[in-house]
Design a protein around this motif. Structure first.
Motif, PDB file in Angstrom:
ATOM      1  N   ASP A  54     -12.287 -21.181 -14.162  1.00  0.00           N
ATOM      2  CA  ASP A  54     -12.883 -22.395 -13.589  1.00  0.00           C
ATOM      3  C   ASP A  54     -14.397 -22.332 -13.467  1.00  0.00           C
ATOM      4  OD1 ASP A  54     -13.126 -20.535 -11.586  1.00  0.00           O
ATOM      5  OD2 ASP A  54     -12.082 -21.702 -10.055  1.00  0.00           O
ATOM      6  N   GLN A  55     -15.023 -21.296 -14.044  1.00  0.00           N
ATOM      7  CA  GLN A  55     -16.478 -21.127 -13.987  1.00  0.00           C
ATOM      8  C   GLN A  55     -16.991 -21.138 -12.540  1.00  0.00           C
ATOM      9  OE1 GLN A  55     -18.021 -24.081 -16.985  1.00  0.00           O
ATOM     10  NE2 GLN A  55     -18.528 -22.207 -18.110  1.00  0.00           N
ATOM     11  N   LEU A  56     -16.183 -20.537 -11.657  1.00  0.00           N
ATOM     12  CA  LEU A  56     -16.495 -20.386 -10.232  1.00  0.00           C
ATOM     13  C   LEU A  56     -16.574 -21.722  -9.491  1.00  0.00           C
ATOM     14  CD1 LEU A  56     -18.958 -17.356 -10.004  1.00  0.00           C
ATOM     15  CD2 LEU A  56     -16.736 -17.597  -8.897  1.00  0.00           C
ATOM     16  N   ALA A  57     -15.906 -22.739 -10.030  1.00  0.00           N
ATOM     17  CA  ALA A  57     -15.853 -24.034  -9.328  1.00  0.00           C
ATOM     18  C   ALA A  57     -14.933 -23.979  -8.118  1.00  0.00           C
ATOM     19  CB  ALA A  57     -15.389 -25.134 -10.276  1.00  0.00           C
ATOM     20  N   VAL A 105     -25.695 -20.324  -9.172  1.00  0.00           N
ATOM     21  CA  VAL A 105     -24.476 -19.845  -9.820  1.00  0.00           C
ATOM     22  C   VAL A 105     -23.817 -20.936 -10.654  1.00  0.00           C
ATOM     23  CG1 VAL A 105     -22.151 -18.953  -9.396  1.00  0.00           C
ATOM     24  CG2 VAL A 105     -24.092 -18.088  -8.058  1.00  0.00           C
ATOM     25  N   LEU A 106     -23.758 -22.158 -10.137  1.00  0.00           N
ATOM     26  CA  LEU A 106     -22.925 -23.192 -10.751  1.00  0.00           C
ATOM     27  C   LEU A 106     -23.651 -24.100 -11.741  1.00  0.00           C
ATOM     28  CD1 LEU A 106     -20.710 -24.321  -7.726  1.00  0.00           C
ATOM     29  CD2 LEU A 106     -20.299 -22.528  -9.407  1.00  0.00           C
ATOM     30  N   THR A 107     -24.966 -24.113 -11.739  1.00  0.00           N
ATOM     31  CA  THR A 107     -25.670 -24.985 -12.678  1.00  0.00           C
ATOM     32  C   THR A 107     -25.298 -24.617 -14.111  1.00  0.00           C
ATOM     33  OG1 THR A 107     -27.519 -25.256 -11.154  1.00  0.00           O
ATOM     34  CG2 THR A 107     -27.916 -25.789 -13.470  1.00  0.00           C
ATOM     35  N   PRO A 108     -24.776 -25.572 -14.909  1.00  0.00           N
ATOM     36  CA  PRO A 108     -24.203 -25.234 -16.223  1.00  0.00           C
ATOM     37  C   PRO A 108     -25.217 -25.213 -17.360  1.00  0.00           C
ATOM     38  CG  PRO A 108     -23.834 -27.535 -15.742  1.00  0.00           C
ATOM     39  CD  PRO A 108     -24.583 -26.969 -14.561  1.00  0.00           C
ATOM     40  N   CYS A 113     -30.592 -17.467 -19.244  1.00  0.00           N
ATOM     41  CA  CYS A 113     -31.569 -18.203 -18.450  1.00  0.00           C
ATOM     42  C   CYS A 113     -31.853 -17.448 -17.154  1.00  0.00           C
ATOM     43  CB  CYS A 113     -31.088 -19.611 -18.144  1.00  0.00           C
ATOM     44  SG  CYS A 113     -29.492 -19.646 -17.335  1.00  0.00           S
ATOM     45  N   GLN A 114     -33.030 -17.665 -16.649  1.00  0.00           N
ATOM     46  CA  GLN A 114     -33.435 -16.988 -15.422  1.00  0.00           C
ATOM     47  C   GLN A 114     -32.845 -17.725 -14.223  1.00  0.00           C
ATOM     48  OE1 GLN A 114     -35.099 -14.202 -15.242  1.00  0.00           O
ATOM     49  NE2 GLN A 114     -36.120 -13.967 -17.215  1.00  0.00           N
ATOM     50  N   ARG A 115     -32.048 -16.993 -13.452  1.00  0.00           N
ATOM     51  CA  ARG A 115     -31.457 -17.561 -12.237  1.00  0.00           C
ATOM     52  C   ARG A 115     -31.944 -16.777 -11.017  1.00  0.00           C
ATOM     53  NH1 ARG A 115     -27.107 -21.101 -13.436  1.00  0.00           N
ATOM     54  NH2 ARG A 115     -27.967 -22.331 -15.144  1.00  0.00           N
ATOM     55  N   LYS A 116     -32.178 -17.490  -9.940  1.00  0.00           N
ATOM     56  CA  LYS A 116     -32.744 -16.875  -8.743  1.00  0.00           C
ATOM     57  C   LYS A 116     -31.699 -16.055  -7.993  1.00  0.00           C
ATOM     58  CE  LYS A 116     -35.322 -17.922  -4.506  1.00  0.00           C
ATOM     59  NZ  LYS A 116     -35.907 -18.993  -3.661  1.00  0.00           N
ATOM     60  N   HIS A 132     -25.497 -15.910 -17.958  1.00  0.00           N
ATOM     61  CA  HIS A 132     -24.911 -16.897 -18.866  1.00  0.00           C
ATOM     62  C   HIS A 132     -23.993 -17.817 -18.055  1.00  0.00           C
ATOM     63  CE1 HIS A 132     -26.434 -14.141 -21.759  1.00  0.00           C
ATOM     64  NE2 HIS A 132     -25.390 -13.311 -21.761  1.00  0.00           N
ATOM     65  N   GLN A 133     -24.115 -19.133 -18.276  1.00  0.00           N
ATOM     66  CA  GLN A 133     -23.198 -20.104 -17.684  1.00  0.00           C
ATOM     67  C   GLN A 133     -23.101 -21.280 -18.653  1.00  0.00           C
ATOM     68  OE1 GLN A 133     -20.689 -20.834 -16.039  1.00  0.00           O
ATOM     69  NE2 GLN A 133     -21.168 -21.285 -13.891  1.00  0.00           N
ATOM     70  N   GLU A 134     -22.453 -21.035 -19.784  1.00  0.00           N
ATOM     71  CA  GLU A 134     -22.363 -22.046 -20.830  1.00  0.00           C
ATOM     72  C   GLU A 134     -21.214 -23.009 -20.553  1.00  0.00           C
ATOM     73  OE1 GLU A 134     -23.900 -20.231 -24.920  1.00  0.00           O
ATOM     74  OE2 GLU A 134     -22.266 -19.043 -24.074  1.00  0.00           O
ATOM     75  N   THR A 135     -21.480 -24.283 -20.729  1.00  0.00           N
ATOM     76  CA  THR A 135     -20.460 -25.304 -20.498  1.00  0.00           C
ATOM     77  C   THR A 135     -19.241 -25.054 -21.379  1.00  0.00           C
ATOM     78  OG1 THR A 135     -22.176 -26.924 -19.956  1.00  0.00           O
ATOM     79  CG2 THR A 135     -19.996 -27.780 -20.545  1.00  0.00           C
TER      80      THR A 135
END
Length: 675
Positions: A54-57, A105-108, A113-116, A132-135
């Protein structure tokens, strides 16, 4: 337990250690970044990552949930509907961990990409990491702690879809867990489980003066005035003088509002102040953050002396929806009793006065058209017929003033918030309190499991509208009932407002099994409208084990209930008064919550459940002259302990203990550690 330390020097210190290890509800994780984490997902030690896709949804459910993030279990609970703002990812051996905001975490649609990262096992300071958080990718997100590398499998803390890539990490680190937390700063006494009133440090680090006793507690002091004029023009007042401001006053009339930034403080107390500190408030930005978009209570307390802690006149407004109180700008906000809020008088001790609470007004920025040109601020009026300017009413308990006509003129013959000039009933001190009302579990039916009855939620009120009451069924099947929560909830405080609309019985249940279980053991605080009866404690299946003393419940009257369950000890307050305090040896030590009715229609609102946080206290006694006792504490095993030395008797150490270490020593060879 009592411990006595001995050495060749004789007795150095006797100390007592008090603690309870029961996990509060929602808090079953390590004490990282202040704690408060809820375990929602785990993959056990093995050769593959989390089964979730669920991509952590938070929509995937599987396995058997557990309270221990080191258990040999793989599971996930549904958390998409839970309020949270932060994630914690942690390995089962606690060597790798990372805290990040929900949005990070959840922004797709992201690769490398650089995540804080707020903090991690690599750095206590914020930084960015390549994730990585690819749709559409069932294995993502790929979350790692590395500060510099891409695809750094050695720092991986989350991967999914039972992927076997880099699965040696799962085996090497005893699996991985996911936690969530609502990390938004609350800055409200409604979010603490302290039972004593006074200055309290909240989880977000702010310190607030809390009233935890009156009408269910949870009140945050937001303003206090104990002088008529000193706080406005201290330049011409030397305590104990309290003279009106004049044209020669150096202070600007713009500061005539109690909520002007000149009077804001990070910490305010009910204790009286002098000079500028005799009229203080919290910053409006803090008040806005405290309220958010929640409903709330606003309370006005009037005192007979400056030093008094018990008001002679006391009442509060319960707003029917969120409001624009304490908002910025020059817009005038007027609220009317009955339309916008309900008025509850707690104490009316001044004879021959009126305490109607007819209108509440707020404006932060001054406009000449408001209140006949007088200063802005927060006002409580006894009548709603004269707008927010109000009328002179020496027999009325209200909060209004006419100090100045900004931006340049102080008012001749000032009318004070304390009624010093006779415009309203006079008092020596006034305090304003606020209590956000979390609609929480009565905001929707999503978190409830309905067994019987016709349950629905509308505008934050949960109603059971059928006359269900089947005496042919074995108890507890006779009740219309709905359950929420988790059978593993430990020690908690449940607060709710209950109103019988018609019929016989309504009840609030604690220590219930899993909401989906067929076994329905519970302990219920029961409201009964039948004249011979009164509120009582019912143990399943339907046995009266406490209370049952008149008066009977009144149809149409709302009751404010607070239930505290710690282990097998149950306390119940109704309308701020303790009704029940009893130890029930057969009551389960954990359990969910429930609501019930029998042949009656009832409403429930403002239901909230908050954990009881247990503190550990160490008191050092009989410490010999010249000797010291070192106290080392650590929230978890991989954090360097904080060491405090006590070199005098009677010192008390207090802190929240949520799974950690305490070590006491008076020399290197004599160390006591408590987990």
């Amino acid at each position: 337990r009592q411990v006595s330390t001995q050495s060749t020097w004789g007795t150095i210190a006797d100390f007592a250690l008090y603690s309870t290890a029961r996990a509060p509800p929602f808090i079953n994780g390590p004490d990282v970044d202040g704690g408060g984490w809820r375990l929602v997902r785990r993959v056990k030690k093995g050769n593959q990552w989390h089964p979730a896709t669920d991509q952590l949804a938070g929509t995937t459910e599987y396995g058997t949930p557990t309270d221990n993030f080191m258990d040999d279990q793989t599971f996930s609970i549904k958390f998409s509907t839970l309020p949270y703002t932060e994630f914690l990812f942690m390995s089962g051996d606690m060597k790798l961990w990372l805290v990040a905001d929900k949005d990070s975490v959840l922004t797709p649609d992201c690769r490398n990409c650089q995540r804080k990262v707020k903090q991690s096992s690599e750095s206590e300071a914020p930084y960015t990491s390549k994730w990585h958080q690819e749709t559409g990718s069932k294995t993502h997100p790929w979350i790692q702690t590395s500060t510099t590398k891409s695809d750094d499998a050695a720092s991986l803390v989350y991967f999914a879809n039972s992927n076997t890539g880099s699965s040696s990490m799962v085996s090497q680190h005893n699996g991985f867990a996911v936690f969530i937390r609502n990390g938004a700063s609350s800055m409200s006494c409604a979010d603490t489980n302290e039972l004593t009133s006074g200055l309290t440090t909240l989880r977000d680090g702010t310190t607030r003066y809390c009233d935890m006793k009156t009408a269910g507690g949870g009140w945050t002091l937001v303003a206090r005035v104990n002088k008529c004029y000193d706080w406005l023009c201290p330049s011409q007042n030397t305590p104990p003088t309290d003279k009106q401001c004049t044209t020669a006053t150096s202070e600007s009339p713009v500061t005539a509002s109690l909520f002007n930034s000149m009077h804001s403080r990070d910490i305010i107390s009910l204790q009286p102040g002098e000079g500028l500190d005799s009229g203080v408030s919290l910053a409006t930005a803090d008040l806005q953050a405290m309220l958010g978009n929640k409903r709330h209570d606003l309370r006005f307390s009037f005192y007979g002396t400056e030093e008094a802690t018990s008001p002679v006149n006391d009442a509060y407004a319960t707003f029917k929806s969120s409001s624009d109180l304490f908002s910025d700008g020059a817009t005038v906000h007027e609220y009317t009793k009955g339309t916008d809020y309900n008025w509850t008088i707690l104490n009316h001790g001044t004879a021959n006065t009126k305490f109607e609470g007819a209108k509440i007004c707020w404006q932060k920025g001054f406009t000449a058209a408001y209140r006949s040109g007088f200063e802005a601020g927060l006002f409580l009026l006894n009548s709603n017929t004269a707008g927010c300017t109000g009328t002179s009413a020496p027999d009325a308990i209200q909060l209004t003033s006419q100090y100045a006509k900004p931006p340049s003129a102080w008012n001749a013959g000032m009318n004070s918030l304390l009624g010093c000039a006779g415009r309203q009933a006079a008092h020596k001190k006034v305090a304003v309190w606020m209590r956000p009302l979390e609609t929480g579990l009565t905001s929707s039916m999503d978190d409830w499991v309905v067994k019987t009855g016709d349950w629905a939620v509308s505008n934050g009120v949960m109603t059971q509208s059928s006359n269900f009451g089947d005496v042919t069924n074995p108890a507890p099947g006779i009740y219309a009932r709905a359950f929420a929560g988790d059978r593993r909830w430990g020690d908690y405080v449940l607060q709710v407002k209950v109103k019988m609309l018609s019929g016989m019985i309504a009840g609030v249940m604690v220590r219930c099994p899993d909401p989906h279980a067929t076994n329905e053991d519970f302990y219920m605080y029961r409201f009964d409208t039948r004249a011979p009866h009164g509120p009582s404690i019912i143990a399943s299946p339907n046995i009266i084990v406490g209370g049952n003393r008149p008066p009977a419940t009144q149809v149409g009257q709302e009751y404010d209930v607070r239930m505290e369950v710690v282990g097998r000890h149950l306390k119940v307050w109704m309308n701020g008064k303790l009704q029940i305090s009893h130890y029930y040896p057969m009551m389960p030590p954990t359990g969910a919550i429930g609501l019930a009715t029998y042949q009656g229609v009832a409403q429930f609102r403002d239901l909230s459940v908050s954990p009881v946080i247990h503190k550990t206290h160490i008191r050092i006694q009989n410490l010999r002259s010249g000797q010291c006792l070192a106290v080392a504490t650590a929230p978890h095993r991989f954090v360097r302990p904080t060491i405090t030395q006590a070199c005098s008797a009677g010192v008390v150490f207090s802190w929240i203990l949520s799974g950690g270490h305490i070590c006491l020593s008076y020399q290197p060879s004599h160390v006591l550690c408590v987990d």
